[in-house]
Design an enzyme around this catalytic site. Structure first.
Site, PDB file in Angstrom:
ATOM      1  N   HIS A 118     -73.635-120.314 -37.033  1.00  0.00           N
ATOM      2  CA  HIS A 118     -74.213-120.440 -35.687  1.00  0.00           C
ATOM      3  C   HIS A 118     -74.519-121.897 -35.373  1.00  0.00           C
ATOM      4  O   HIS A 118     -75.110-122.185 -34.334  1.00  0.00           O
ATOM      5  CB  HIS A 118     -75.532-119.656 -35.591  1.00  0.00           C
ATOM      6  CG  HIS A 118     -75.388-118.165 -35.657  1.00  0.00           C
ATOM      7  ND1 HIS A 118     -74.353-117.484 -35.065  1.00  0.00           N
ATOM      8  CD2 HIS A 118     -76.190-117.229 -36.228  1.00  0.00           C
ATOM      9  CE1 HIS A 118     -74.512-116.175 -35.281  1.00  0.00           C
ATOM     10  NE2 HIS A 118     -75.605-116.003 -35.978  1.00  0.00           N
ATOM     11  N   ARG A 140     -70.395-116.523 -24.742  1.00  0.00           N
ATOM     12  CA  ARG A 140     -70.722-115.406 -23.858  1.00  0.00           C
ATOM     13  C   ARG A 140     -71.502-115.960 -22.678  1.00  0.00           C
ATOM     14  O   ARG A 140     -72.175-116.989 -22.808  1.00  0.00           O
ATOM     15  CB  ARG A 140     -71.589-114.400 -24.633  1.00  0.00           C
ATOM     16  CG  ARG A 140     -71.907-113.099 -23.916  1.00  0.00           C
ATOM     17  CD  ARG A 140     -72.809-112.258 -24.825  1.00  0.00           C
ATOM     18  NE  ARG A 140     -72.927-110.880 -24.368  1.00  0.00           N
ATOM     19  CZ  ARG A 140     -73.682-109.956 -24.981  1.00  0.00           C
ATOM     20  NH1 ARG A 140     -74.364-110.277 -26.065  1.00  0.00           N
ATOM     21  NH2 ARG A 140     -73.736-108.726 -24.506  1.00  0.00           N
TER      22      ARG A 140
END
Length: 302
Positions: A118, A140
């Site tokens: 991440h 996203r």
């Protein structure tokens, strides 16, 4: 580590987290917040010496942008393309969770190694760029991301419990959440859109055409799949299919990692004022960028 061991280890970390105060759950490293229990300073420092390989399969995503879904998809692609069976329900391969011993063990693993993170692009170990490791980056739309992140934080004891939706939204907008600012991540990857070793795909694209995305991702990593293999992976990798098997891969946290997987759930949470604030932030940071255009903000967020 097998899937069963991972689920057991995760559950152990959850129990430890219940004994830790909310203030102690997060810590800052190089100005970015991380969950202390699974990403202590020693884990993050150890990444500096990690040796990436050219044939590593690297998955990158800002939290709650579809990482766990893509872990499952990529594992199926690798298994079909290489005919090498992986351990049942292997754990998500985040390098910042591994620590010195885990990274040392990973160094002994045969190629192709499947890794993930991440981390912001500037904080990914330099060897990934030096050795031209191919990286799949999943993004996203920010409105659905913050909603998913809010629910994930409230159900995951390793992270600080969000006092309210309003408080979490404010922290997200200022970048005061684990792994830092969504917009900083997006701008960092926008600068690498021309890198032939970086492929950016959006959660929304995956939802709209999973089969086509599987073909593109396979080609990017140099894997060759038949139409039948693509169809098989697609059928086994819908979000609903992954949710049904999440208990075996993530234990009691399965329903937390795989909550809804919808596009547009933000409409059930945002106030008109919050929607305008996010619109303004998107315009300020990402309007006119290639990644901003790829996210289809006007289509999914207005």
């Amino acid at each position: 580590m097998s899937g069963d061991n991972f689920a057991s280890t995760l559950q152990s970390k959850m129990e430890i987290a219940k004994q830790v105060s909310e203030e102690e759950k997060l810590h800052k490293y190089k100005g970015v917040l991380y969950p202390r229990i699974i990403c202590p300073e020693g884990h993050l420092k150890a990444l500096d010496g990690f040796a990436a390989r050219e044939d590593d399969v690297m998955l990158v995503a800002y939290p709650k942008c579809g990482f766990n879904w893509m872990v499952a998809v990529l594992r199926k692609i690798i298994a079909e393309a290489t005919a090498v069976k992986t351990a049942a329900n292997p754990p998500p391969p985040l390098i910042e969770f591994m620590g010195p011993e885990g990274l040392k063990a990973t160094d002994q693993n045969p190629s192709p190694r499947f890794l993930g993170t991440h981390l912001h692009p500037d904080n990914i170990p330099a060897s990934f760029y030096q050795n031209k490791t191919k990286m799949l980056v999943v993004f996203r739309n920010p409105k659905d991301t913050v909603v998913s992140y809010f629910h994930f934080s409230n159900k995951n004891p390793i992270l600080q419990t969000a006092q309210s939706w309003e408080t979490f939204f404010s922290n997200f907008m200022s970048g005061d959440v684990p792994w830092g600012s969504y917009f900083d991540h997006a701008l960092g990857w926008d600068k690498k859109m021309d890198d032939p070793n970086v492929m950016v795909v959006t959660f929304e694209e995956l939802k709209q055409d999973l089969g086509g995305s599987i073909r593109q991702i396979s080609s990017f990593f140099g894997f060759s799949l038949t139409d039948d293999q693509v169809q098989k992976i697609q059928q086994e990798s819908t979000f609903s299919a992954m949710s049904k098997t999440s208990t075996s891969s993530h234990g009691n946290m399965g329903n937390v990692f795989f909550r809804k997987g919808e596009v547009g759930d933000w409409k059930n949470h945002f106030s008109p004022e919050q929607s305008r604030e996010m619109d303004d932030a998107f315009d300020k940071h990402l309007a006119g960028t290639r990644l901003g255009a790829k996210l289809g903000y006007q289509l999914y967020c207005q």
